[in-house]
Design a protein around this motif. Structure first.
Motif, mmCIF file in Angstrom:
data_model
loop_
_atom_site.group_PDB
_atom_site.id
_atom_site.type_symbol
_atom_site.label_atom_id
_atom_site.label_comp_id
_atom_site.label_asym_id
_atom_site.label_seq_id
_atom_site.Cartn_x
_atom_site.Cartn_y
_atom_site.Cartn_z
ATOM 1 N N LEU A 77 0.813 -1.193 0.027
ATOM 2 C CA LEU A 77 0.071 0.122 -0.037
ATOM 3 C C LEU A 77 0.902 1.269 0.184
ATOM 4 O O LEU A 77 1.910 1.248 0.642
ATOM 5 C CB LEU A 77 -0.948 0.052 1.216
ATOM 6 C CG LEU A 77 -1.837 -1.065 1.365
ATOM 7 C CD1 LEU A 77 -2.677 -1.073 2.581
ATOM 8 C CD2 LEU A 77 -2.961 -1.342 0.119
ATOM 9 N N THR A 78 0.649 2.220 -0.660
ATOM 10 C CA THR A 78 1.131 3.387 -0.866
ATOM 11 C C THR A 78 0.410 4.442 -0.190
ATOM 12 O O THR A 78 -0.714 4.841 -0.355
ATOM 13 C CB THR A 78 1.500 3.582 -2.209
ATOM 14 O OG1 THR A 78 2.243 2.707 -3.086
ATOM 15 C CG2 THR A 78 2.264 4.995 -2.324
ATOM 16 N N VAL A 86 4.415 -2.578 3.226
ATOM 17 C CA VAL A 86 4.347 -3.894 2.452
ATOM 18 C C VAL A 86 3.679 -4.836 3.507
ATOM 19 O O VAL A 86 4.206 -5.062 4.552
ATOM 20 C CB VAL A 86 5.942 -4.238 2.410
ATOM 21 C CG1 VAL A 86 5.819 -5.691 1.623
ATOM 22 C CG2 VAL A 86 6.560 -3.297 1.338
ATOM 23 N N VAL A 87 2.663 -5.664 3.265
ATOM 24 C CA VAL A 87 1.803 -6.323 3.878
ATOM 25 C C VAL A 87 3.216 -7.555 4.461
ATOM 26 O O VAL A 87 3.569 -8.090 3.237
ATOM 27 C CB VAL A 87 0.714 -6.819 3.125
ATOM 28 C CG1 VAL A 87 0.165 -8.084 3.853
ATOM 29 C CG2 VAL A 87 -0.241 -5.808 3.047
ATOM 30 N N ASP A 115 -3.299 7.684 5.590
ATOM 31 C CA ASP A 115 -4.021 7.796 4.205
ATOM 32 C C ASP A 115 -3.325 7.000 2.992
ATOM 33 O O ASP A 115 -2.056 7.324 2.773
ATOM 34 C CB ASP A 115 -4.091 9.398 4.106
ATOM 35 C CG ASP A 115 -4.938 10.037 5.073
ATOM 36 O OD1 ASP A 115 -5.867 9.395 5.503
ATOM 37 O OD2 ASP A 115 -4.554 11.062 5.230
ATOM 38 N N TYR A 116 -4.041 6.191 2.498
ATOM 39 C CA TYR A 116 -3.268 5.420 1.233
ATOM 40 C C TYR A 116 -3.886 5.875 -0.073
ATOM 41 O O TYR A 116 -5.285 6.129 -0.267
ATOM 42 C CB TYR A 116 -3.359 4.038 1.403
ATOM 43 C CG TYR A 116 -2.789 3.417 2.791
ATOM 44 C CD1 TYR A 116 -1.442 3.199 2.774
ATOM 45 C CD2 TYR A 116 -3.266 3.679 3.972
ATOM 46 C CE1 TYR A 116 -0.615 2.797 3.746
ATOM 47 C CE2 TYR A 116 -2.755 3.207 5.139
ATOM 48 C CZ TYR A 116 -1.417 2.857 5.065
ATOM 49 O OH TYR A 116 -0.750 2.413 6.435
ATOM 50 N N LYS A 117 -3.005 6.062 -0.877
ATOM 51 C CA LYS A 117 -3.489 6.513 -2.317
ATOM 52 C C LYS A 117 -3.294 5.655 -3.684
ATOM 53 O O LYS A 117 -3.864 5.823 -4.386
ATOM 54 C CB LYS A 117 -2.862 7.813 -2.640
ATOM 55 C CG LYS A 117 -1.325 7.556 -2.824
ATOM 56 C CD LYS A 117 -0.646 8.788 -3.427
ATOM 57 C CE LYS A 117 0.741 8.640 -3.814
ATOM 58 N NZ LYS A 117 1.497 9.779 -4.366
ATOM 59 N N ALA A 118 -2.805 4.366 -3.140
ATOM 60 C CA ALA A 118 -2.664 3.386 -4.175
ATOM 61 C C ALA A 118 -2.181 2.063 -3.349
ATOM 62 O O ALA A 118 -1.821 2.008 -2.385
ATOM 63 C CB ALA A 118 -1.640 3.888 -5.206
ATOM 64 N N MET A 119 -2.292 1.081 -4.323
ATOM 65 C CA MET A 119 -1.816 -0.234 -3.776
ATOM 66 C C MET A 119 -1.016 -0.862 -5.065
ATOM 67 O O MET A 119 -1.237 -0.573 -6.221
ATOM 68 C CB MET A 119 -2.918 -1.052 -3.391
ATOM 69 C CG MET A 119 -3.908 -1.587 -4.611
ATOM 70 S SD MET A 119 -5.274 -2.393 -4.117
ATOM 71 C CE MET A 119 -4.620 -4.042 -3.472
#
Length: 274
Positions: A77-78, A86-87, A115-119
């Motif tokens: 997740l970014t 990193v999971v 807050d995450y904006k991409a994966m």
């Protein structure tokens, strides 16, 4: 006297343990939470309906899917600031199956608040995990599990996972030995263990556009992604069921993998509470 002292110590230990338990359950003290991802399988602008839906690919061939499965692994997740989470790899393998709705929603737990904006994720099973000792391949990766049936996602003859499986029927498919017109695309291969092979692992990056998945106390973002079956046929290179009704270990598998690398798109984020 000694009994009294021991009793006092046990009481203190019990109260301390109780306090710690209460503290860990307090949302205000938590630093991580869950996030869910929904994989919505579609065919163009239509919902995917196995065995009953009739669709048409870019080659003008009608087809009815009967199976659509794929592995999702190695999720990253970014954050909005560009840093990444990193999971942990042992918790990052999922098998999405259209005929098992429960598999189409996955939940990651203990993700740091933010807050995450991409994966991004790998569509398939990476080479390291594919060659690990069998004791390290559990759950959906257990070759002795659900993979022994016809719907399995493991080639026992090849000691490798099928990253994506699409099967169905089509009037354009040649008649097979059983008198049916079936097609099947079973795509795997991670580059080879002792002998080099095709590498059909694909890393897929999904930006959330202007949306943000906020993981915070009491908030569980639910990110919906769409996987478009049509892209398997009509991605980078158009595939024809008539010309290639069965694709597994041939070089054509690389074309199909390049196609499905484009099948995922971001749809929406909603928020649930916990």
């Amino acid at each position: 006297m000694r009994t009294t002292a021991i009793t006092s110590l046990l009481l203190v230990a019990t109260l301390t343990g109780g306090f710690m338990a209460c503290k860990s359950d307090n949302p205000a003290s938590a630093t991580s939470g869950p996030v869910s991802f929904v994989f919505d399988n579609v065919v163009g602008n239509q919902d995917l309906k196995l065995a009953t839906g009739v669709y048409q690919n870019g080659a003008g061939e009608s087809f009815t899917p009967t199976a659509f499965n794929y592995f999702v692994s190695n999720i990253t997740l970014t954050r909005a600031d560009g840093s990444q989470y990193v999971v942990p790899q042992d918790s990052s393998y999922f098998l999405i199956k259209e005929d098992v709705p429960a598999t189409q929603r996955i939940t990651l737990r203990n993700v740091p608040f933010g807050d995450y904006k991409a994966m991004s994720f790998v569509l398939g099973v990476d080479s390291l995990r594919s060659t690990m000792d069998i004791s390290r391949r559990t759950g959906v990766l257990d070759p002795a599990g659900d993979h022994t049936s016809a719907s399995g996602m493991y080639w026992s003859w090849n000691s490798g996972y099928i990253f994506l499986k699409l099967e169905g029927t089509s009037p354009s498919a040649p008649v097979n030995a059983t008198g049916n017109r079936n097609f099947r695309y079973h795509i795997g291969f991670f580059g080879g263990y002792s002998t080099r092979t095709i590498n059909n692992l694909k890393t897929i990056r999904i930006p959330f556009g202007s949306d943000v998945a906020t993981i915070a106390p009491g908030r569980v973002p639910v990110v919906t992604l769409q996987a478009d079956v049509l892209k398997v046929f009509d991605g980078v290179k158009r595939m024809s069921i008539n010309a290639n009704s069965e694709i597994m270990v041939s070089l054509l598998s690389a074309d199909v993998a390049n196609n499905y690398a484009q099948m995922m798109t971001y749809k929406r984020i909603t928020t649930a509470t916990n």
